[in-house]
Write an enzyme that holds these catalytic residues in place. Structure first.
Site, short mmCIF file in Angstrom:
data_model
loop_
_atom_site.label_atom_id
_atom_site.label_comp_id
_atom_site.label_asym_id
_atom_site.label_seq_id
_atom_site.Cartn_x
_atom_site.Cartn_y
_atom_site.Cartn_z
N THR A 39 -29.53 10.42 6.20
CA THR A 39 -31.04 10.50 6.72
C THR A 39 -31.60 8.97 7.07
OG1 THR A 39 -31.17 12.63 5.66
CG2 THR A 39 -33.26 11.39 6.13
N SER A 86 -23.42 12.52 4.85
CA SER A 86 -22.90 12.19 3.77
C SER A 86 -22.21 13.31 3.24
CB SER A 86 -23.60 11.24 2.82
OG SER A 86 -24.45 12.20 1.93
N THR A 119 -27.98 10.56 1.12
CA THR A 119 -28.42 10.95 -0.21
C THR A 119 -27.52 12.00 -0.91
OG1 THR A 119 -30.19 12.37 0.38
CG2 THR A 119 -30.96 10.16 -0.01
N ASP A 120 -26.94 12.77 -0.12
CA ASP A 120 -26.16 13.92 -0.61
C ASP A 120 -24.96 13.40 -1.48
OD1 ASP A 120 -27.88 15.70 0.16
OD2 ASP A 120 -26.73 16.50 1.83
N LYS A 192 -28.90 12.71 -7.95
CA LYS A 192 -29.81 13.17 -7.04
C LYS A 192 -30.48 14.40 -7.85
CE LYS A 192 -30.84 14.70 -2.22
NZ LYS A 192 -30.41 14.95 -0.84
N GLU A 312 -14.30 23.05 -29.79
CA GLU A 312 -13.31 23.97 -30.36
C GLU A 312 -11.96 23.34 -30.62
OE1 GLU A 312 -14.48 27.24 -30.63
OE2 GLU A 312 -16.38 26.61 -29.61
C1 SIN Z 1 -26.92 12.72 4.09
O1 SIN Z 1 -26.54 13.00 2.95
O2 SIN Z 1 -26.21 12.22 4.71
C2 SIN Z 1 -28.00 13.61 4.70
C3 SIN Z 1 -29.02 13.88 3.54
C4 SIN Z 1 -29.81 12.62 3.12
O3 SIN Z 1 -29.26 11.69 3.53
O4 SIN Z 1 -30.91 12.69 2.50
#
Ligand code: SIN
Length: 355
Positions: A39, A86, A119-120, A192, A312
């Site tokens: 983005t 991303s 950001t993804d 994120k 466990e």
């Molecule tokens: C991406 O991750 O490329 C799209 C979303 C973003 O950058 O916020």
């Protein structure tokens, strides 16, 4: 629309006049900006649109030239590694990035690297590089939540701050860093946390490393976990990473997905369990079957805070490993890199305890 026009106008000028993005001045650190898309390089049809835009539409030179203040802090040059959303990140891009960063940072005339990224999956790329970069020099990853064409886009200030961090001697030896929204986080700990907000990157459990305070990076703490020059992992000459799947635990466990992962040839499974990495009884039998086939199973958690530790007795008997505080997507990366080196379960548990 105005923002979009100015970015595109600048890009056109650069193409016509062959303008360089290298602002070279003696005495300032030399920082290379590697662009991968996202983005921060996104372009929307209107300046109020913050969704439904094309990520990875603007090139690295336009990004750099949109923030002329960068030259007050560093001599900067740019390279386009890829220009993608991303969500479509691949091992191949990670390996290319790691190779190029290691090559750049081995040069005396490169002092640091900034990576622009969507950001993804930013936190995943950051952690992969944290484990595979062989240098103490600053490596800073940055993105934006609003496209470059938006009113009040967050990208330009985030990029300026990332360069400020990469140019700071305080950032040397701190591992790979994420600089977003005036905060500095460790690649290992950051995640994120919000699908839409500009304040999305947080290390909710282990905390922020520092802030960019009125333009100055200030660190308050550092991670104790192994990274960069203290990491035992190398991806030199590696062309692909081992196949590790993440299976998400939930009510009415669905062992069919584990079965499918086994049949697909996974080498490892991260189980994002409930609570302290708890495993639904329907899934447990199938995961136990996976370990008998030599597949490494690491228990992680779908809960965002807290460590996954031994629980466990049956998990121990079935040779499930404990993922600690890494979230499932980062546990996947650590297991992939571990499997390049070893299949010994004691050794892999040691790695999860140290990184
Ligand atoms: C991406 O991750 O490329 C799209 C979303 C973003 O950058 O916020």
């Amino acid at each position: 629309m105005k923002g979009k026009i100015s970015v595109l106008f600048m890009a056109a000028l650069m193409v016509i006049f062959g303008m360089s993005t290298v602002f070279a001045e003696a005495g300032k650190p030399n920082i290379v900006i590697l662009a991968t898309g996202g983005t921060i390089a996104g372009s929307a049809a209107s300046d109020t649109a913050t969704t439904g835009y094309k990520a990875g539409a603007i090139g690295v030179n336009a990004l750099i030239n949109a923030v002329p203040e960068i030259k007050d802090y560093a001599n900067v040059s740019g390279e386009q590694i890829c220009n993608i959303d991303s969500k479509d990140m691949t091992d191949a891009v990670w390996l290319k990035l790691a190779d190029r960063i290691n090559e750049l940072l081995s040069k005396d005339d490169v002092d640091g690297v900034v990576i622009t990224h969507g950001t993804d999956t930013l936190e995943e790329t950051a952690y992969f590089l944290d484990l595979t970069i062989k240098s103490k020099k600053p490596v800073v990853i940055v993105g934006a939540m609003r496209p470059a064409t938006a009113i009040s886009a967050d990208g330009p200030m985030n990029l300026l701050n990332a360069v400020r961090v990469a140019a700071s001697s305080q950032a040397i030896g701190k591992g790979v860093l994420v600089a977003m929204n005036d905060e500095i986080d460790a690649a290992r700990d950051v995640t994120k946390t919000n699908t839409l907000a500009t304040s999305t990157f947080k290390a909710p459990e282990l905390g922020v490393l520092g802030y960019i305070e009125d333009g100055t990076p200030v660190f308050y703490r550092e991670t104790t976990r192994r990274n960069t020059i203290n990491s035992e992992f190398s991806v030199e000459k590696v062309t692909a990473l081992p196949y590790v799947a993440i299976i998400y635990g939930h009510a009415d466990g669905d062992k069919a997905l584990i079965d499918a992962a086994i049949n697909a040839g996974v080498k490892g499974i991260i189980y994002a369990g409930t609570g302290n990495g708890s495993v639904h009884k329907a899934d447990e039998a199938e995961l136990a079957k996976a370990t008998t086939l030599g597949i490494v199973v690491v228990r992680s958690s779908r809960v965002s805070n807290g460590a996954v530790i031994a629980a466990e007795q049956s998990y121990t008997n079935e040779h499930f490993l404990n993922g600690g505080t890494l979230n499932p997507q980062k546990a996947r990366i650590l297991l992939q890199l571990s499997l390049l080196k070893t299949h010994n379960l004691t050794d892999i548990q040691r790695i999860f305890d140290e990184y």
